[in-house]
Structures are given as structure tokens and as C-alpha cells.
Design a protein around this motif. Structure first.
Motif, short mmCIF file in Angstrom:
data_model
loop_
_atom_site.label_atom_id
_atom_site.label_comp_id
_atom_site.label_asym_id
_atom_site.label_seq_id
_atom_site.Cartn_x
_atom_site.Cartn_y
_atom_site.Cartn_z
N ARG A 1 -1.92 -9.84 8.47
CA ARG A 1 -3.21 -9.43 9.01
C ARG A 1 -3.95 -8.57 8.00
O ARG A 1 -3.38 -8.10 7.03
N SER A 2 -5.22 -8.33 8.26
CA SER A 2 -6.04 -7.54 7.34
C SER A 2 -5.46 -6.14 7.15
O SER A 2 -5.50 -5.60 6.04
N GLU A 3 -4.90 -5.56 8.20
CA GLU A 3 -4.31 -4.23 8.09
C GLU A 3 -3.18 -4.21 7.07
O GLU A 3 -2.98 -3.23 6.36
N HIS A 4 -2.41 -5.29 7.00
CA HIS A 4 -1.31 -5.37 6.04
C HIS A 4 -1.85 -5.37 4.61
O HIS A 4 -1.30 -4.70 3.73
N ALA A 5 -2.91 -6.11 4.38
CA ALA A 5 -3.50 -6.18 3.04
C ALA A 5 -4.11 -4.84 2.65
O ALA A 5 -3.96 -4.40 1.51
N TYR A 6 -4.79 -4.17 3.59
CA TYR A 6 -5.36 -2.86 3.30
C TYR A 6 -4.26 -1.84 2.99
O TYR A 6 -4.39 -1.02 2.08
N THR A 7 -3.17 -1.90 3.74
CA THR A 7 -2.04 -1.01 3.49
C THR A 7 -1.45 -1.26 2.10
O THR A 7 -1.12 -0.33 1.37
N ALA A 8 -1.31 -2.53 1.75
CA ALA A 8 -0.80 -2.88 0.42
C ALA A 8 -1.73 -2.37 -0.68
O ALA A 8 -1.28 -1.91 -1.73
N ALA A 9 -3.04 -2.43 -0.45
CA ALA A 9 -4.00 -1.93 -1.43
C ALA A 9 -3.84 -0.43 -1.63
O ALA A 9 -3.81 0.05 -2.77
N LEU A 10 -3.76 0.30 -0.54
CA LEU A 10 -3.60 1.75 -0.65
C LEU A 10 -2.26 2.11 -1.29
O LEU A 10 -2.18 3.02 -2.10
N ALA A 11 -1.22 1.36 -0.93
CA ALA A 11 0.10 1.60 -1.54
C ALA A 11 0.06 1.32 -3.04
O ALA A 11 0.69 2.05 -3.83
N SER A 12 -0.66 0.30 -3.46
CA SER A 12 -0.72 -0.01 -4.89
C SER A 12 -1.48 1.07 -5.67
O SER A 12 -1.16 1.30 -6.84
N ILE A 13 -2.43 1.73 -5.03
CA ILE A 13 -3.09 2.85 -5.69
C ILE A 13 -2.10 3.99 -5.92
O ILE A 13 -2.02 4.55 -7.01
N GLY A 14 -1.32 4.30 -4.89
CA GLY A 14 -0.29 5.33 -5.04
C GLY A 14 0.77 4.93 -6.05
O GLY A 14 1.21 5.75 -6.87
N LEU A 15 1.17 3.67 -6.02
CA LEU A 15 2.17 3.17 -6.96
C LEU A 15 1.64 3.20 -8.39
O LEU A 15 2.39 3.46 -9.34
N SER A 16 0.35 2.98 -8.55
CA SER A 16 -0.27 3.06 -9.87
C SER A 16 -0.11 4.46 -10.45
O SER A 16 0.27 4.63 -11.61
N PHE A 17 -0.40 5.45 -9.63
CA PHE A 17 -0.25 6.84 -10.08
C PHE A 17 1.21 7.16 -10.38
O PHE A 17 1.52 7.78 -11.40
N LEU A 18 2.10 6.72 -9.50
CA LEU A 18 3.52 6.99 -9.71
C LEU A 18 4.06 6.29 -10.96
O LEU A 18 4.84 6.89 -11.71
N SER A 19 3.65 5.06 -11.19
CA SER A 19 4.13 4.35 -12.37
C SER A 19 3.58 4.99 -13.65
O SER A 19 4.29 5.07 -14.66
N TRP A 20 2.35 5.47 -13.60
CA TRP A 20 1.78 6.16 -14.75
C TRP A 20 2.57 7.44 -15.03
O TRP A 20 2.96 7.70 -16.16
N THR A 21 2.83 8.22 -13.98
CA THR A 21 3.56 9.47 -14.14
C THR A 21 4.98 9.23 -14.63
O THR A 21 5.45 9.90 -15.55
N ALA A 22 5.67 8.27 -14.02
CA ALA A 22 7.04 7.97 -14.42
C ALA A 22 7.11 7.48 -15.86
O ALA A 22 7.99 7.89 -16.63
N SER A 23 6.20 6.61 -16.24
CA SER A 23 6.18 6.09 -17.60
C SER A 23 5.89 7.21 -18.60
O SER A 23 6.50 7.27 -19.67
#
Length: 79
Positions: free
Chosen positions: A12-34
Motif C-alpha cells: 500500500r502507499s503507506e508502505h512505500a512512504y515508510t520505506a522512503a522515510l526509512a531510506s532517508i534515515g538509512l542514508s544518514f546512517l550509512s554516511w556516518t558509518a562509512s
């Protein structure tokens, strides 16, 4: 066609929106970890952050397409 198949599989659309927000957080985490764990430095960290950050617009786009499909599909079911 793809949106219909995604909707039929239970996404559903809610799942895609959640994945988008999670990918923003994951982007920051991957940048920090790297930045902290790899010796390659800021350039590699930036590449990781940008790579993962590019997923968010795709998920937001899928969310919008699914929301439109759900709105249209819901309208058809009421008649």
C-alpha cells in the motif's frame, strides 16, 4: 500494470512512504558509518549517503502512484 501488481500483492502507499522515510534515515546512517569505519574518508561516505538517499524519491513516487490507484480503486468499489 506494475502499480496494480504491487497493490494486489498487498503493498500500500503507506508502505512505500515508510520505506522512503526509512531510506532517508538509512542514508544518514550509512554516511556516518562509512565516515567512521572506512579509511577512504569523506568522499566514500558521501557516495554511500547519496547512493542510499536516491532510493527515497523512488519510494515516494511509488507511494504517490499507489495512493492514486487506491483512490481510484476505492471509488470503483463503492459503485
Amino acid at each position: 500494470m506494475i502499480i496494480k501488481k504491487l497493490h494486489e500483492s498487498g503493498i500500500r502507499s503507506e508502505h512505500a512512504y515508510t520505506a522512503a522515510l526509512a531510506s532517508i534515515g538509512l542514508s544518514f546512517l550509512s554516511w556516518t558509518a562509512s565516515l567512521k569505519k572506512e579509511e577512504a574518508g569523506l568522499d566514500r561516505a558521501d557516495r554511500w549517503g547519496i547512493f542510499v538517499g536516491e532510493w527515497a524519491p523512488t519510494f515516494f513516487g511509488l507511494g504517490l502512484a499507489l495512493a492514486q490507484y487506491e483512490k481510484r480503486d476505492g471509488g470503483l468499489l463503492k459503485h
